[in-house]
Write a protein that holds these residues in place. Structure first.
Motif, short mmCIF file in Angstrom:
data_model
loop_
_atom_site.label_atom_id
_atom_site.label_comp_id
_atom_site.label_asym_id
_atom_site.label_seq_id
_atom_site.Cartn_x
_atom_site.Cartn_y
_atom_site.Cartn_z
N ALA A 246 13.53 8.50 -15.05
CA ALA A 246 12.33 8.79 -14.51
C ALA A 246 11.72 8.13 -13.55
CB ALA A 246 11.41 9.37 -15.22
N TRP A 247 11.67 6.62 -13.72
CA TRP A 247 11.06 5.49 -13.00
C TRP A 247 11.89 5.56 -11.71
CZ3 TRP A 247 13.14 1.07 -11.25
CH2 TRP A 247 12.21 0.24 -10.78
N ALA A 248 13.30 5.36 -11.85
CA ALA A 248 13.95 5.37 -10.71
C ALA A 248 14.09 6.33 -9.74
CB ALA A 248 15.37 4.99 -11.00
N LEU B 241 4.41 -5.35 -8.12
CA LEU B 241 4.34 -5.87 -9.47
C LEU B 241 4.26 -4.48 -10.77
CD1 LEU B 241 2.95 -9.50 -9.62
CD2 LEU B 241 5.57 -8.60 -9.81
N SER B 242 3.31 -3.60 -10.42
CA SER B 242 2.75 -2.67 -11.29
C SER B 242 4.21 -1.67 -11.37
CB SER B 242 1.87 -1.82 -10.75
OG SER B 242 0.63 -2.42 -10.77
N TRP B 243 5.03 -1.80 -10.46
CA TRP B 243 6.38 -0.98 -10.54
C TRP B 243 7.21 -1.81 -11.56
CZ3 TRP B 243 8.06 4.01 -9.02
CH2 TRP B 243 7.15 4.54 -8.35
N MET B 244 7.23 -2.87 -11.32
CA MET B 244 8.23 -3.88 -12.06
C MET B 244 7.80 -3.88 -13.66
SD MET B 244 9.07 -7.98 -11.48
CE MET B 244 9.83 -7.62 -10.05
N GLU B 245 6.33 -3.93 -13.69
CA GLU B 245 5.76 -3.93 -15.14
C GLU B 245 6.09 -2.60 -15.81
OE1 GLU B 245 3.38 -4.91 -18.49
OE2 GLU B 245 4.14 -6.30 -16.72
N SER B 246 6.26 -1.64 -14.99
CA SER B 246 6.32 -0.17 -15.73
C SER B 246 7.88 -0.16 -16.18
CB SER B 246 6.10 0.94 -14.78
OG SER B 246 6.64 2.10 -15.40
N LEU C 47 0.90 -1.07 -0.09
CA LEU C 47 0.07 -0.14 0.20
C LEU C 47 0.92 1.16 -0.14
CD1 LEU C 47 -2.92 1.13 0.05
CD2 LEU C 47 -2.70 0.98 2.61
N ALA C 48 1.76 1.15 0.74
CA ALA C 48 3.00 2.46 0.91
C ALA C 48 3.46 2.44 -0.40
CB ALA C 48 4.14 2.26 1.98
N MET C 49 3.79 1.66 -1.31
CA MET C 49 4.50 1.93 -2.78
C MET C 49 3.31 2.59 -3.61
SD MET C 49 6.99 -1.50 -3.45
CE MET C 49 7.47 -0.44 -4.81
N GLY C 50 2.14 2.20 -3.58
CA GLY C 50 1.09 2.89 -4.50
C GLY C 50 1.41 2.42 -5.97
N GLN C 51 0.79 3.14 -6.70
CA GLN C 51 0.85 2.70 -8.23
C GLN C 51 2.06 3.57 -8.73
OE1 GLN C 51 -0.88 0.89 -10.80
NE2 GLN C 51 -1.15 -0.04 -8.74
N PRO C 52 2.87 3.03 -9.85
CA PRO C 52 3.99 3.82 -10.28
C PRO C 52 3.58 5.05 -11.29
CG PRO C 52 3.60 1.83 -11.57
CD PRO C 52 2.69 1.83 -10.37
#
Length: 230
Positions: free
Chosen positions: A96-98, A126-131, A77-82
């Motif tokens: 930008a991602w990093a 996993l959404s961060w990894m996907e991005s 939850l703390a990570m949220g969406q990328p």
């Protein structure tokens, strides 16, 4: 890990008519996050979260099996969406991602501990990894290379965040630099390379570990992509 899968990936109950339940997974996780942000992960317990919410510990067990599952839920939850990566080529998008990932670790330093070791990643992680992996589409890198590229980037960001967490409210690079200067005054003859490097350090190039590391990682990836294209 089966219970982690269920908590992170299980279907959430659909809203029904009538009064909302007093407890839910989101409220429980957010309460844990608030405690961890203020006092660290060690302060989080099922008992403490229950007390903060005004319920008994047994009430929480209807939603979360234990602390391990609670922490997994909190971290995701703390990570949220990328951040949505819309502009530029793969290099600009990964940069930008990093840079978007670092503030998450800085806002929630306990996630550094919560996201290590064998575990089940949640939907947001996993959404961060996907991005990041999707940013490498069309580069010619095969699957394991893309995955490894993301691991290297995350490792660099985590290292910067860990250094920052070790010097709360301060600048870890500046702190280390000041310590080394003092040491070299007394022992510089034993460490001539360190002493010379410090003496040659320009003021405008300090505190750039994030930038320097990202640039070198992306340079390496760029060389590999060029090799694939050739």
């Amino acid at each position: 890990m089966a219970s982690n899968v269920e908590v992170l990936w299980g279907a959430r109950p659909t809203p029904r008519r009538g009064p909302k339940p007093a407890l839910n997974l989101d409220l429980i996780a957010r309460t844990g996050i608030r405690i961890a942000d203020a006092e660290g992960l060690a302060a989080v317990s099922m008992q403490r979260v229950a007390e903060e919410l005004g319920f008994t510990k047994m009430s929480l067990y209807r939603y979360v099996p234990g602390k391990a599952e609670l922490v997994a839920l909190m971290a995701d939850l703390a990570m949220g969406q990328p951040t949505e990566l819309r502009r530029g080529g793969w290099r600009d998008r990964l940069d930008a991602w990093a840079r978007a990932l670092l503030p998450l670790f800085l806002r929630h330093p306990w996630t550094l501990e919560a996201t290590t070791g064998p575990r089940v990643p949640g939907p947001n992680e996993l959404s961060w990894m996907e991005s990041a992996i999707a940013a490498l589409d069309g580069t010619g890198l095969h699957g394991s290379e893309r995955m490894d590229a993301v691991v290297v980037l995350v490792g660099h960001v985590r290292n910067i965040a860990q250094q920052a967490a070790a010097v709360p409210g301060g600048d870890p690079e500046k702190h280390l630099g000041a310590v080394l200067v003092e040491l070299m005054r007394e022992h510089g003859d034993r460490y001539p390379a360190v002493s010379a490097a410090l003496a040659a350090t320009r003021e405008d190039t300090q505190d750039q570990a994030l930038d320097f590391g990202l640039a070198r990682i992306l340079d390496g990836l760029e060389a590999l992509v060029a090799d694939r294209s050739a």
